[in-house]
Design a protein around this motif. Structure first.
Motif, PDB file in Angstrom:
ATOM      1  N   MET B 159       6.388  61.046  83.090  1.00 47.04           N
ATOM      2  CA  MET B 159       5.679  59.886  82.528  1.00 47.04           C
ATOM      3  C   MET B 159       4.489  59.459  83.380  1.00 47.04           C
ATOM      4  SD  MET B 159       7.562  59.415  79.963  1.00 47.04           S
ATOM      5  CE  MET B 159       9.184  59.891  79.427  1.00 47.04           C
ATOM      6  N   ARG B 167       3.314  57.610  76.431  1.00 43.07           N
ATOM      7  CA  ARG B 167       4.627  57.404  77.044  1.00 43.07           C
ATOM      8  C   ARG B 167       5.687  57.166  75.959  1.00 43.07           C
ATOM      9  NH1 ARG B 167       4.823  53.476  82.076  1.00 43.07           N
ATOM     10  NH2 ARG B 167       3.112  54.882  82.519  1.00 43.07           N
ATOM     11  N   GLU B 171       8.793  59.589  75.379  1.00 41.28           N
ATOM     12  CA  GLU B 171      10.168  59.089  75.402  1.00 41.28           C
ATOM     13  C   GLU B 171      10.906  59.510  74.132  1.00 41.28           C
ATOM     14  OE1 GLU B 171       9.957  54.897  76.018  1.00 41.28           O
ATOM     15  OE2 GLU B 171       9.305  55.093  78.105  1.00 41.28           O
ATOM     16  N   THR B 175      14.205  61.908  73.830  1.00 38.98           N
ATOM     17  CA  THR B 175      15.408  61.425  73.146  1.00 38.98           C
ATOM     18  C   THR B 175      15.791  62.378  72.020  1.00 38.98           C
ATOM     19  OG1 THR B 175      14.606  59.205  73.630  1.00 38.98           O
ATOM     20  CG2 THR B 175      16.420  59.366  72.068  1.00 38.98           C
ATOM     21  N   SER B 193      10.840  53.483  81.764  1.00 40.27           N
ATOM     22  CA  SER B 193      11.196  54.624  80.910  1.00 40.27           C
ATOM     23  C   SER B 193      12.631  55.054  81.158  1.00 40.27           C
ATOM     24  CB  SER B 193      10.254  55.805  81.189  1.00 40.27           C
ATOM     25  OG  SER B 193       9.023  55.614  80.571  1.00 40.27           O
ATOM     26  N   ARG B 196      14.866  52.719  79.445  1.00 43.24           N
ATOM     27  CA  ARG B 196      14.835  52.790  77.984  1.00 43.24           C
ATOM     28  C   ARG B 196      15.577  54.000  77.421  1.00 43.24           C
ATOM     29  NH1 ARG B 196       9.646  50.465  78.316  1.00 43.24           N
ATOM     30  NH2 ARG B 196       8.676  52.486  78.589  1.00 43.24           N
ATOM     31  N   ILE B 197      15.418  55.167  78.078  1.00 46.27           N
ATOM     32  CA  ILE B 197      15.930  56.373  77.406  1.00 46.27           C
ATOM     33  C   ILE B 197      17.079  57.081  78.113  1.00 46.27           C
ATOM     34  CG2 ILE B 197      13.716  56.800  76.278  1.00 46.27           C
ATOM     35  CD1 ILE B 197      13.330  59.168  78.229  1.00 46.27           C
TER      36      ILE B 197
END
Lengths: 257, 306
Positions: B159, B167, B171, B175, B193, B196-197
């Motif tokens: 990232m 980004r 992501e 995923t 990041s 989040r993932i």
């Protein structure tokens, strides 16, 4: 793909090397008719030059004529100096350029064995060094007719093979140093420096037997005309190449990038 | 999956990896976090055989197709789509040619998918790499790793240098890769990041894993923070105190860091003239700060805990 990528990276370098080889021999061939007219005067002129090695070359030139001239210009100068420098630079870039440009991490993360990768690049580099040299020699043989000279093609190409093996040894030594180096031109500087030292030693007649240039000079190349091939030098060049290659493969397998 | 046991690596006298233990499952997105020089990139290089490790074992693959990566580095690299941390690439190649070069030795690679990914990431196919920005090179490296279709993705700072839109797409791509069973392992400084993932995260410090766990669990354990706005200015001596509570601020704006249950804490704050309250807790940055910041325990303390 490895070959294509390498060709793209080195294209201008190889083209420059080819142009240099052509310029060297084209100028020499163009000058030959004038030299031929005055060839008997050469030993007298050369007596003024304080180098027994160069005087020796001049006497051979007077004695053997165009074959000696071809040997000096294309094989000794073209192969021993121009091709040697190109081989040193291309060999130097082989792996050290990847380390220096920080592309090694990407290259060595590809699913290809290090030995195969090195040998592919070594093979491609060898081709880039040998092909322009061999093509120039063949072209020079053909162009000799333009100045009223003719040489046996097989004799010229056998002499070319001998010089080619010398260049192969230089290239492989530089490539081997490249597997140890971090800076892309450091191996080239080491090899060119060592070879220029060898050339300087060769210019001193009392020491010239100690120089590697003795193995590619007119004393070795001209007898090819009578079927005497310099096997000892050839075997030495092949041995240096194989030994260097073994060291390079050992080092490339163990090096961290 | 990736299984690593006792991985050690030293450069001369300097020990860079000190016995890494890790297990990442198929279909998992795993974040590998640590400050500069912690050994993240060295770890990735060791797993792929770009650098030789001194001891340890690494197994990776997918389902039943698992191999010993240190004994068979070539087989390992066939199973890993790798994006290096270093973005120096072959300047003279065009982007599409670079993709062909990058994928040339993967049996499973899909060039068409790579070209499609490049378009999705807004990369010009026919421009030479020398005209690319840092972020564009990063996207190109991500595209080739994904297009390798290898079951394991190992990405070093994927990232870094990406704009917010890129980004977001990156992501989503990672995923999606995990959702079809690919193992996604990435090192990052971009904690948002990771948060989040990633399903799980490991924190690396000075060559040792300090903590590994599910993001949710780590955040739940982390210190919590409340930002309070008061009706009128009060002095710090008037604020309620409890063990594990730490007040920062002045006047009408205060920040409380606490370790208790949220409801319990709110009940203890009822005496204050609060006109505004915002929950600032549960950020991975806070965890990072607690592990690596100036107040973090030193490494020897971690070794004692371990």
């Amino acid at each position: 793909m490895l070959f294509r990528q390498m060709l793209r990276e080195h294209l201008f370098l190889v083209l420059g090397y080819q142009v240099l080889l052509i310029a060297n021999i084209a100028a020499a061939i163009a000058y030959w008719p004038e030299l031929r007219e005055n060839i008997e005067a050469i030993p007298a002129v050369m007596k003024l030059i304080p180098s027994e090695t160069l005087r020796n070359m001049a006497f051979m030139l007077e004695e053997q004529g165009y074959w000696a001239y071809f040997g000096i210009q294309q094989l000794f100068k073209g192969g021993g100096v121009v091709a040697m420098m190109a081989a040193s630079i291309l060999g130097s870039l082989l792996i050290a350029r990847e380390a220096d440009n920080r592309t090694a991490e990407f290259l060595f993360s590809r699913p290809i064995s290090r030995s195969r990768l090195f040998l592919t690049r070594w093979g491609a580099g060898m081709l880039f060094v040998q092909l322009p040299f061999a093509l120039t020699t063949a072209g020079a043989w053909a162009a000799s007719g333009l100045v009223g000279e003719s040489l046996s093609f097989s004799m010229v190409m056998i002499a070319q093979l001998h010089l080619g093996l010398f260049v192969a040894a230089v290239f492989t030594v530089a490539a081997t140093l490249s597997t140890f180096a971090e800076h892309q031109l450091k191996p080239a500087l080491i090899v060119i420096g060592a070879m220029l030292l060898q050339l300087a030693i060769y210019m001193v007649k009392d020491l010239w037997d100690l120089s590697i240039y003795k193995s590619i000079d007119l004393d070795r190349v001209l007898p090819i005309e009578t079927g005497t091939y310099p096997w000892a030098s050839t075997i030495s060049f092949a041995a240096i190449t194989l030994l260097s290659l073994s060291v390079a493969l050992w080092q490339i397998r163990r090096r961290d990038f | 999956m990736i299984e690593v046991h006792g991985l050690q690596k030293a450069y001369g006298e300097q020990k860079v990896l000190k016995g890494i233990e890790l297990a990442v499952r198929d279909g998992e997105v795993f974040g590998f976090v640590g400050p500069n020089g912690a050994g993240k990139s060295t770890f990735l290089k060791c797993v792929l055989g770009i650098a030789r490790c001194d001891s340890g074992s690494v197994r990776l693959g997918n389902g039943d197709d698992v191999i010993d990566a240190l004994r068979k580095p070539l087989e390992a690299r066939l199973r890993v789509g790798y994006s290096p941390g270093e973005t120096s690439l072959y300047q003279s190649l065009r982007a599409d040619d670079f993709l062909r070069f990058a994928l040339a030795h993967y049996r499973s690679a899909d060039l068409a998918e790579g070209l499609s990914l490049m378009e999705r990431l807004s990369l010009p196919l026919h421009k030479r790499i020398k005209s690319f920005s840092h972020g564009m090179k990063r996207k190109l490296l991500l595209a080739q790793a994904l297009a390798s279709r290898a079951p394991v993705l190992m990405l070093d700072e994927p990232m870094e240098g990406l704009d917010p839109e890129a980004r977001r797409i990156a992501e989503q791509l990672l995923t999606d890769a995990a959702s079809v069973g690919r193992t996604v392992f990435f090192s990052s400084h971009d904690l948002s990041s990771v948060e989040r993932i990633c399903d799980r995260v490991a924190f690396l410090r000075s060559g040792k894993i300090m903590e590994t766990g599910r993001i949710h669990d780590i955040l739940a354990r982390a210190s919590r923070t409340l930002h309070l706005t008061l009706e009128h200015e009060i002095d710090v001596s008037m604020l309620p105190e409890r063990p594990g509570w730490d007040w920062e601020g002045a006047g009408t704006r205060w920040r409380l860091t606490f370790e208790d249950d949220l409801a319990f804490t709110l009940a203890r704050l009822q005496s204050l003239p609060i006109v505004g309250i915002r929950d600032g807790s549960g950020r991975l940055e806070d965890v990072f700060e607690s592990l690596y910041g100036p107040d973090a325990p030193d490494h020897s303390t971690f070794e004692e805990i371990a």
